[in-house]
Design a protein around this motif. Structure first.
Motif, PDB file in Angstrom:
ATOM      1  N   ALA A  28      25.447  27.121  70.034  1.00 23.65           N
ATOM      2  CA  ALA A  28      24.191  26.775  70.697  1.00 23.65           C
ATOM      3  C   ALA A  28      23.532  27.971  71.355  1.00 23.65           C
ATOM      4  O   ALA A  28      22.314  27.997  71.538  1.00 23.65           O
ATOM      5  CB  ALA A  28      24.443  25.687  71.744  1.00 23.65           C
ATOM      6  N   PRO A  60      20.819  24.201  76.751  1.00 22.59           N
ATOM      7  CA  PRO A  60      22.027  23.450  76.382  1.00 22.59           C
ATOM      8  C   PRO A  60      23.185  23.628  77.365  1.00 22.59           C
ATOM      9  O   PRO A  60      23.852  22.648  77.728  1.00 22.59           O
ATOM     10  CB  PRO A  60      22.371  24.024  74.999  1.00 22.59           C
ATOM     11  CG  PRO A  60      21.076  24.492  74.449  1.00 22.59           C
ATOM     12  CD  PRO A  60      20.331  25.029  75.635  1.00 22.59           C
ATOM     13  N   TYR A  91      24.743  15.957  68.314  1.00 25.32           N
ATOM     14  CA  TYR A  91      24.639  17.417  68.234  1.00 25.32           C
ATOM     15  C   TYR A  91      23.951  17.837  66.930  1.00 25.32           C
ATOM     16  O   TYR A  91      23.066  18.701  66.934  1.00 25.32           O
ATOM     17  CB  TYR A  91      26.030  18.034  68.325  1.00 25.32           C
ATOM     18  CG  TYR A  91      26.021  19.540  68.411  1.00 25.32           C
ATOM     19  CD1 TYR A  91      26.042  20.190  69.633  1.00 25.32           C
ATOM     20  CD2 TYR A  91      25.976  20.321  67.260  1.00 25.32           C
ATOM     21  CE1 TYR A  91      26.032  21.580  69.726  1.00 25.32           C
ATOM     22  CE2 TYR A  91      25.964  21.706  67.331  1.00 25.32           C
ATOM     23  CZ  TYR A  91      25.991  22.322  68.560  1.00 25.32           C
ATOM     24  OH  TYR A  91      25.959  23.688  68.627  1.00 25.32           O
ATOM     25  N   GLY A  95      20.294  19.508  67.064  1.00 22.93           N
ATOM     26  CA  GLY A  95      20.288  20.900  66.654  1.00 22.93           C
ATOM     27  C   GLY A  95      19.287  21.204  65.559  1.00 22.93           C
ATOM     28  O   GLY A  95      18.736  22.315  65.495  1.00 22.93           O
ATOM     29  N   ARG A 111      16.660  20.806  72.789  1.00 27.48           N
ATOM     30  CA  ARG A 111      17.750  21.656  73.251  1.00 27.48           C
ATOM     31  C   ARG A 111      18.474  21.026  74.444  1.00 27.48           C
ATOM     32  O   ARG A 111      19.688  21.179  74.601  1.00 27.48           O
ATOM     33  CB  ARG A 111      17.211  23.038  73.635  1.00 27.48           C
ATOM     34  CG  ARG A 111      16.531  23.768  72.507  1.00 27.48           C
ATOM     35  CD  ARG A 111      17.491  24.187  71.429  1.00 27.48           C
ATOM     36  NE  ARG A 111      18.345  25.278  71.888  1.00 27.48           N
ATOM     37  CZ  ARG A 111      19.368  25.764  71.216  1.00 27.48           C
ATOM     38  NH1 ARG A 111      19.700  25.232  70.051  1.00 27.48           N
ATOM     39  NH2 ARG A 111      20.082  26.756  71.693  1.00 27.48           N
ATOM     40  N   LEU A 114      20.627  18.498  73.002  1.00 26.83           N
ATOM     41  CA  LEU A 114      21.761  19.201  72.400  1.00 26.83           C
ATOM     42  C   LEU A 114      22.834  19.490  73.455  1.00 26.83           C
ATOM     43  O   LEU A 114      24.032  19.366  73.192  1.00 26.83           O
ATOM     44  CB  LEU A 114      21.282  20.506  71.777  1.00 26.83           C
ATOM     45  CG  LEU A 114      22.337  21.305  71.007  1.00 26.83           C
ATOM     46  CD1 LEU A 114      22.537  20.713  69.616  1.00 26.83           C
ATOM     47  CD2 LEU A 114      21.931  22.774  70.887  1.00 26.83           C
ATOM     48  N   GLY A 115      22.397  19.870  74.660  1.00 30.97           N
ATOM     49  CA  GLY A 115      23.345  20.139  75.733  1.00 30.97           C
ATOM     50  C   GLY A 115      24.126  18.903  76.142  1.00 30.97           C
ATOM     51  O   GLY A 115      25.320  18.979  76.450  1.00 30.97           O
ATOM     52  N   GLU A 118      26.641  18.410  73.577  1.00 30.97           N
ATOM     53  CA  GLU A 118      27.644  19.444  73.793  1.00 30.97           C
ATOM     54  C   GLU A 118      28.638  19.004  74.876  1.00 30.97           C
ATOM     55  O   GLU A 118      29.841  19.254  74.769  1.00 30.97           O
ATOM     56  CB  GLU A 118      26.929  20.713  74.242  1.00 30.97           C
ATOM     57  CG  GLU A 118      27.572  22.007  73.892  1.00 30.97           C
ATOM     58  CD  GLU A 118      26.670  23.155  74.286  1.00 30.97           C
ATOM     59  OE1 GLU A 118      26.832  23.667  75.406  1.00 30.97           O
ATOM     60  OE2 GLU A 118      25.808  23.524  73.469  1.00 30.97           O
ATOM     61  N   TYR A 174      22.788  25.121  62.558  1.00 34.01           N
ATOM     62  CA  TYR A 174      23.291  23.829  63.036  1.00 34.01           C
ATOM     63  C   TYR A 174      23.697  22.905  61.901  1.00 34.01           C
ATOM     64  O   TYR A 174      24.356  21.880  62.140  1.00 34.01           O
ATOM     65  CB  TYR A 174      22.256  23.165  63.960  1.00 34.01           C
ATOM     66  CG  TYR A 174      22.122  23.927  65.253  1.00 34.01           C
ATOM     67  CD1 TYR A 174      23.024  23.736  66.292  1.00 34.01           C
ATOM     68  CD2 TYR A 174      21.141  24.888  65.408  1.00 34.01           C
ATOM     69  CE1 TYR A 174      22.936  24.461  67.460  1.00 34.01           C
ATOM     70  CE2 TYR A 174      21.041  25.627  66.581  1.00 34.01           C
ATOM     71  CZ  TYR A 174      21.939  25.407  67.597  1.00 34.01           C
ATOM     72  OH  TYR A 174      21.870  26.139  68.746  1.00 34.01           O
TER      73      TYR A 174
END
Length: 397
Positions: A28, A60, A91, A95, A111, A114-115, A118, A174
């Motif tokens: 990431a 992220p 994810y 991504g 994003r 995405l975090g 994660e 990704y």
């Protein structure tokens, strides 16, 4: 009875799947480093570009730090497998969003999502390593360190090559998360509860706040001290005349090889108490920092970076295995969520700490020296860190 016996049989396929998930936070961040100039060229006309474009890289980790405890709570309550697979799927989807949109706000929102994904992937995979492998967890946490170092170097190179094609290019990386999702579907199952949990009806294990806060505090300090070198070594090498950005990148890649050696050193010494392991790691990191700060040439600075990375390779495996060892299976997700929050928070706090040290000492190089001394002090104090014990008490629900 060992953890492995109680929690279920660990297999190589499960271990590889969990290591794959541990690489996602690296993916990431580092894959986008080479794309930052292209992102500024594409979105630089935005009046807030100076803040928003770096946020594409940092969002992220910030969201992972914020949501990791929630991810652990959900995993403990609703099951590790479904939570882990859900995080891996999210994810992949988040991504790939920048491949299809050109709005800066939507990209940053993706994003952030995405975090969150994660947070689920890293927290639950950390817990599952302890669930599946029990007393052999050290073998797999060491491989986490090796894999993140090797893959991180490769991702920087891949991101640069793809950024030369288009600003969207690095986001194609990704797609590599899809095999991880497939592996999760095929190989990850729900760990079997311990005997104490199976016999519990109206009682539940009390959450081990004392142990979790100890893990979080030590992890936060360790993270801050470790990231001083990775986040600043390029600037020091540049100031010492190491050459072009490409040459500096090659120097960094070469010095990071000792990180792998550090991970294997941890495997040899995993039976040491956590205070001894972190003390040795901090001794190497601090010594490397002093060489970086005091070195008159880029060659000597590079030697300091190699020493620092040798100690750095011990940090993540030691902290992961320690947390897994003293947290009970039934609450390991929540506890490792606190661990993940502490570790990711260290990456943000490190920048502020270095800035403060730079202001107080009058420059980055003397700041590196000063923080090396601080790390050596931590090495001395690390032996006072209690090993911690797994709580077994219960409370009425």
């Amino acid at each position: 009875m060992t953890d492995a016996t109680k929690a279920g049989q660990g297999t190589v396929a499960k271990g590889l799947t969990l290591i794959y998930a541990q690489i996602l936070p690296v993916m990431a961040i580092v894959s986008l480093f080479p794309a930052i100039p292209k992102l500024f060229a594409e979105f630089g006309s935005n009046p807030n570009a100076g803040f928003l474009i770096p946020a594409i890289v940092t969002a992220p980790s910030l969201c992972a730090a914020l949501f990791a405890p929630l991810a652990g709570i959900i995993a403990d309550r609703y099951g590790r497998r479904r939570s882990f697979i859900g995080g891996m799927a999210l994810y992949v989807l988040a991504g790939l969003v920048p491949l299809f949109v050109a709005d800066l706000g939507l990209i940053i929102a993706s994003r952030a999502v995405l975090g969150i994904a994660e947070a689920f992937a890293i927290t639950i995979s950390s817990a599952l390593i302890g669930d599946y492998f029990g007393d052999q967890r050290h073998r797999w946490t060491a491989w986490v360190g090796v894999a993140t170092s090797v893959v991180g170097t490769g991702l920087i190179a891949a991101g640069g090559a793809l950024a030369d094609i288009s600003w969207r290019g690095p986001f194609c990386i990704y797609l590599a998360a899809i095999p991880g999702l497939i592996m999760a579907l095929l190989f990850i199952d729900e760990p079997r509860p311990t005997a104490s949990a199976q016999g519990t009806t109206r009682r539940q294990l009390a959450f081990p706040w004392k142990e979790a806060l100890l893990i979080g505090t030590v992890t936060l300090i360790s993270s801050v001290l470790y990231y001083v070198e990775p986040l600043n070594i390029a600037r020091v090498l540049d100031a010492k005349g190491a050459g072009s950005s490409t040459e500096i990148g090659l120097i960094q890649a070469a010095t990071s090889l000792t990180y792998i050696a550090g991970a294997f050193l941890y495997r040899r010494l995993h039976h040491w108490r956590i205070g001894g392991l972190l003390g040795l790691a901090a001794l190497l990191i601090g010594a490397g920092q002093l060489v970086i700060g005091l070195g008159p040439t880029w060659q000597i600075v590079s030697m300091g970076a190699a020493i620092q990375q040798l100690g750095g390779g011990m940090v993540i495996p030691a902290l992961l295995a320690w947390g897994q060892a003293i947290l009970p299976l039934e609450q390991r997700g929540r506890g490792m969520g606190i661990w993940a929050t502490a570790f990711f928070s260290g990456t943000f706090a490190c920048g502020a700490v270095v800035a403060l040290a730079t202001s107080l000492t009058g420059g980055l190089t003397p700041a590196m020296t000063a923080l090396g001394v601080v790390t050596l002090v931590f090495a001395l104090l690390a032996r006072l860190i209690p090993a911690g014990t797994r709580p077994t008490r219960t409370v009425n629900s």
